[in-house]
Scaffold this motif. Structure first.
Motif, PDB file in Angstrom:
ATOM      1  N   MET A 251       0.798  -1.228   0.000  1.00 39.96           N
ATOM      2  CA  MET A 251       0.000   0.000   0.000  1.00 39.96           C
ATOM      3  C   MET A 251       0.828   1.274   0.000  1.00 39.96           C
TER       4      MET A 251
ATOM      5  N   VAL B  18      -5.682  -0.391  -7.234  1.00 36.96           N
ATOM      6  CA  VAL B  18      -5.968  -1.203  -6.040  1.00 36.96           C
ATOM      7  C   VAL B  18      -6.413  -2.603  -6.466  1.00 36.96           C
TER       8      VAL B  18
ATOM      9  N   ILE C 147      -0.986   6.641   2.190  1.00 41.23           N
ATOM     10  CA  ILE C 147      -1.944   5.535   2.296  1.00 41.23           C
ATOM     11  C   ILE C 147      -3.317   6.070   2.685  1.00 41.23           C
ATOM     12  N   ALA C 148      -3.344   7.007   3.628  1.00 40.44           N
ATOM     13  CA  ALA C 148      -4.633   7.602   4.002  1.00 40.44           C
ATOM     14  C   ALA C 148      -5.255   8.280   2.787  1.00 40.44           C
TER      15      ALA C 148
ATOM     16  N   MET D  30      -4.736   7.541  -0.421  1.00 38.06           N
ATOM     17  CA  MET D  30      -5.218   6.518  -1.361  1.00 38.06           C
ATOM     18  C   MET D  30      -6.566   5.968  -0.904  1.00 38.06           C
ATOM     19  N   ASN D  31      -6.682   5.687   0.401  1.00 35.20           N
ATOM     20  CA  ASN D  31      -7.950   5.162   0.921  1.00 35.20           C
ATOM     21  C   ASN D  31      -9.082   6.158   0.676  1.00 35.20           C
ATOM     22  N   ARG D  32      -8.804   7.427   0.922  1.00 36.02           N
ATOM     23  CA  ARG D  32      -9.785   8.483   0.691  1.00 36.02           C
ATOM     24  C   ARG D  32     -10.208   8.506  -0.776  1.00 36.02           C
TER      25      ARG D  32
ATOM     26  N   TYR E 225      -9.979   6.119  -2.935  1.00 32.89           N
ATOM     27  CA  TYR E 225     -10.657   4.865  -3.286  1.00 32.89           C
ATOM     28  C   TYR E 225     -12.099   4.879  -2.803  1.00 32.89           C
ATOM     29  N   PHE E 226     -12.308   5.247  -1.543  1.00 35.93           N
ATOM     30  CA  PHE E 226     -13.674   5.232  -1.009  1.00 35.93           C
ATOM     31  C   PHE E 226     -14.519   6.319  -1.688  1.00 35.93           C
TER      32      PHE E 226
ATOM     33  N   LYS F  62     -15.448   4.845  -5.040  1.00 37.67           N
ATOM     34  CA  LYS F  62     -16.423   3.756  -4.953  1.00 37.67           C
ATOM     35  C   LYS F  62     -17.799   4.232  -4.540  1.00 37.67           C
ATOM     36  N   PHE F  63     -17.843   5.194  -3.617  1.00 36.92           N
ATOM     37  CA  PHE F  63     -19.150   5.549  -3.052  1.00 36.92           C
ATOM     38  C   PHE F  63     -19.770   6.806  -3.660  1.00 36.92           C
TER      39      PHE F  63
ATOM     40  N   GLU G 285     -16.027   4.062 -13.222  1.00 37.95           N
ATOM     41  CA  GLU G 285     -15.930   2.698 -12.701  1.00 37.95           C
ATOM     42  C   GLU G 285     -14.921   1.920 -13.513  1.00 37.95           C
ATOM     43  N   ILE G 286     -14.435   0.847 -12.921  1.00 38.85           N
ATOM     44  CA  ILE G 286     -13.642  -0.083 -13.711  1.00 38.85           C
ATOM     45  C   ILE G 286     -14.448  -1.356 -13.810  1.00 38.85           C
TER      46      ILE G 286
END
Ligand code: HEM
Ligand code: SF4
Ligand code: FES
Lengths: 256, 262
Positions: A179, A207, A237-238, A240-242, A244-245, A248-249, A254-255
């Motif tokens: 990550m 991801v 990493i924080a 990337m998570n942000r 990503y979420f 997604k949301f 989209e992939i």
């Protein structure tokens, strides 16, 4: 006069990806403390070649800390005992005369051993190919300040971009998580205007590829950040998570 | 797979579940502790026993407690799934591993700390919650406290006989007294914490929760991506002092209080 030292090396030897492999002990005598770790291995290898033995296989290229090829898990730590250095930048003065040094390859299912200490890190390339780029043609060099970017953002993107894809983060992580690497590659483009068009597709694709390669799951121990030769920070990493979420949301991209 | 299930089967999706369930359990700990502080009241358990009755018989609270059990279970199941996947990611380990050079030990042993907590939770729920609901030989107690002097509680233990008691809690207008008849969970708690190894089990488990949360609390915020420079020091402070030290210490104080002071 700089001192010379005599060392005992316990080196992982493995003939092929299929071979079981094991440790072999070597003596490294008369090593100058000004040598780099790789130069020390060169000396050992010359001895092996003279004896007609197979030299120890290890990855290296630039030998100045910029290419990311050198690896080596030395005495329980990637790139050895010093912070923020690659193995090619590690000097033998970081070790004591008479010391036993254990040298292992990066250990991760996604980084299979090719031979001895050399691993196949193509998984990182495939993650990059999944989305770590900007597709549009950037054209010629623009005038200065044609695209304004706040200094803090430019600095942060630059810091993220210093990742040399060495894989020490994976090697250091108890979960073999990639990550830190992926987040650095996501960040360097997500922060800049040129990266916006593919911003939310990119993070999802990278991801997904990271998961497909069989890397583990981050538990935020911070080992990657501590061992990264380029001091890539956990903030990535924080971020990337942000990203990503958010993708997604809240986003359309989209992939499949 | 739909977008939703794809999201939650990804590494980051599973981590999101870990962090949100973990934070929910943190919230539960706060509520649970506030309730349990009534054990320190010097009223022979009048307040605590009424509270226990309310928590186990008021429908919205019952619904929340079932959700809470599911969340704890979910946290443990996802911990297992992630741990297995992490093991697979490194089939051959290192011969020499110097983890302490780059990370704190509790962050590297969340699974072990969590397993201690899980075992503790099973024992804890069996010994108090299950017994409270199912042990028909638990005694009742009758409390009478005058409204003018609520500190002065008169207690009558109601020994278990063939007669069935039921919960009552009211203020008698004539005598101006607050009368409670309740199952005496307080007595069960007090008696249990007279056993030294049982007290030790609780204290050790609270230490495990403390170390789990010193890493876990801030880790959860990092996972959801909330790591603003201005926020991180506050989260670290809360994680270490409130969730890592004060809350576990307050929980551990309960068995110690009964063992030494009652
Ligand atoms: C008092 C109960 C518990 C609380 C308050 C709690 C809280 C937390 C929190 C906040 C995290 C951080 C999540 C993250 O990093 O995103 C976490 C991680 C973790 N918990 Fe718990 N937990 C509890 C019980 C358990 C139990 C019973 C287990 C296992 C049987 C467990 C296993 C783990 C593991 C393995 C992690 C690390 C995984 C990761 O960071 O991804 N926990 N916990
Ligand atoms: S994040 Fe650091 S340790 Fe990981 S690949 Fe990039 S430079 Fe190497
Ligand atoms: S050989 Fe290029 S970074 Fe070490």
């Amino acid at each position: 006069m700089s001192g010379h030292m005599n060392l005992t090396l316990k080196v992982w030897r493995q003939k092929s990806p299929q071979d079981k492999g094991g440790f072999v002990t070597y003596k490294a005598d008369g090593i100058s403390e000004d040598m780099s770790f790789l130069e020390m291995l060169d000396v050992v290898n010359e001895g092996l070649i003279k004896k007609g033995d197979d030299p120890i296989h290890f990855d290296h290229d630039c030998r100045e800390g910029i290419c990311g090829m050198c690896s080596l898990y030395i005495n329980g730590r990637p790139h050895g005992p010093k912070r923020a250095v690659t193995t090619c930048q590690l000097h033998m003065r970081s070790f004591k005369d008479g010391e036993t040094i254990t040298i292992e390859p990066w250990r991760a299912a996604a980084f299979p051993v090719i031979k001895d200490l050399s691993t196949n890190r193509a998984a990182f390339e495939r993650i990059q190919q999944a989305g770590g780029y900007v597709s549009v043609n950037t054209g010629g060099v623009p005038d200065a300040n044609e695209i304004p970017i706040p200094k803090v953002i430019a600095d942060e993107a630059f810091n993220s971009a210093t990742c040399i894809q060495c894989g020490a983060c994976v090697a250091a992580c108890k979960n073999s998580s990639a990550m830190l690497f992926v987040s650095a590659k996501v960040s360097q483009l997500a922060l800049l205007p040129q990266g916006q068009q593919e911003r939310y597709r990119r993070v999802q694709a990278m991801v997904a590829q990271m998961d497909a390669e069989g890397f583990g799951n981050c538990t935020n121990t911070g080992a990657c950040e501590a061992e990264c030769p380029k001091e890539i920070s956990l903030t990535n990493i924080a971020r990337m998570n942000r990203e990503y979420f958010t993708a997604k949301f809240f986003k359309e991209e989209e992939i499949h | 797979m739909g977008n939703f299930s794809k999201t939650f089967s990804s590494s980051l999706g599973k981590k999101l579940i870990m962090s949100l369930t973990g934070l929910f359990i943190c919230l539960f700990l706060v509520v649970h502790l506030i309730g349990n502080l009534q054990l320190f009241k010097d009223d022979s358990g009048q307040a605590f026993n009424s509270y226990a009755y309310f928590m186990t018989h008021f429908t919205p609270i019952k619904v929340i407690s079932y959700i809470n059990y599911a969340i704890i279970l979910g946290h443990a199941i996802y911990a297992l799934i992630l741990t297995i996947s992490n093991r697979k990611a490194r089939p051959i380990g290192y011969a020499v591993y110097n983890g302490s050079a780059n990370s704190p030990w509790n962050s590297r042993n969340m699974g072990i700390l969590g397993t201690i907590i899980l075992i503790f939770l099973i024992i804890h729920m069996k010994d108090f919650l299950w017994e409270y609901h199912n042990n028909t030989s638990l005694p009742y107690a009758r409390y009478e406290a005058s409204l003018a002097d609520p500190q002065n509680v008169k207690v009558t233990p109601l020994a278990v006989t063939d007669k069935e008691y039921s919960h009552v809690d009211y203020v008698d207008p004539q005598s101006q007294t607050h009368i409670t008849v309740a199952k005496d969970l307080y007595k069960l708690v007090r008696d249990s914490f007279k056993i030294w190894w049982y007290v030790a089990l609780y204290v050790v488990s609270m230490v495990a929760i403390g170390f789990h949360l010193i890493h876990g609390f801030r880790s959860a915020f990092q996972t959801v991506g909330w790591d603003h420079k201005k926020l991180v020091p506050i989260i670290r402070f809360l994680g270490v002092w409130i969730f890592g030290i004060i809350i576990p210490a307050a929980f551990a104080a309960i068995p110690l209080y009964f063992f030494f002071c009652k």
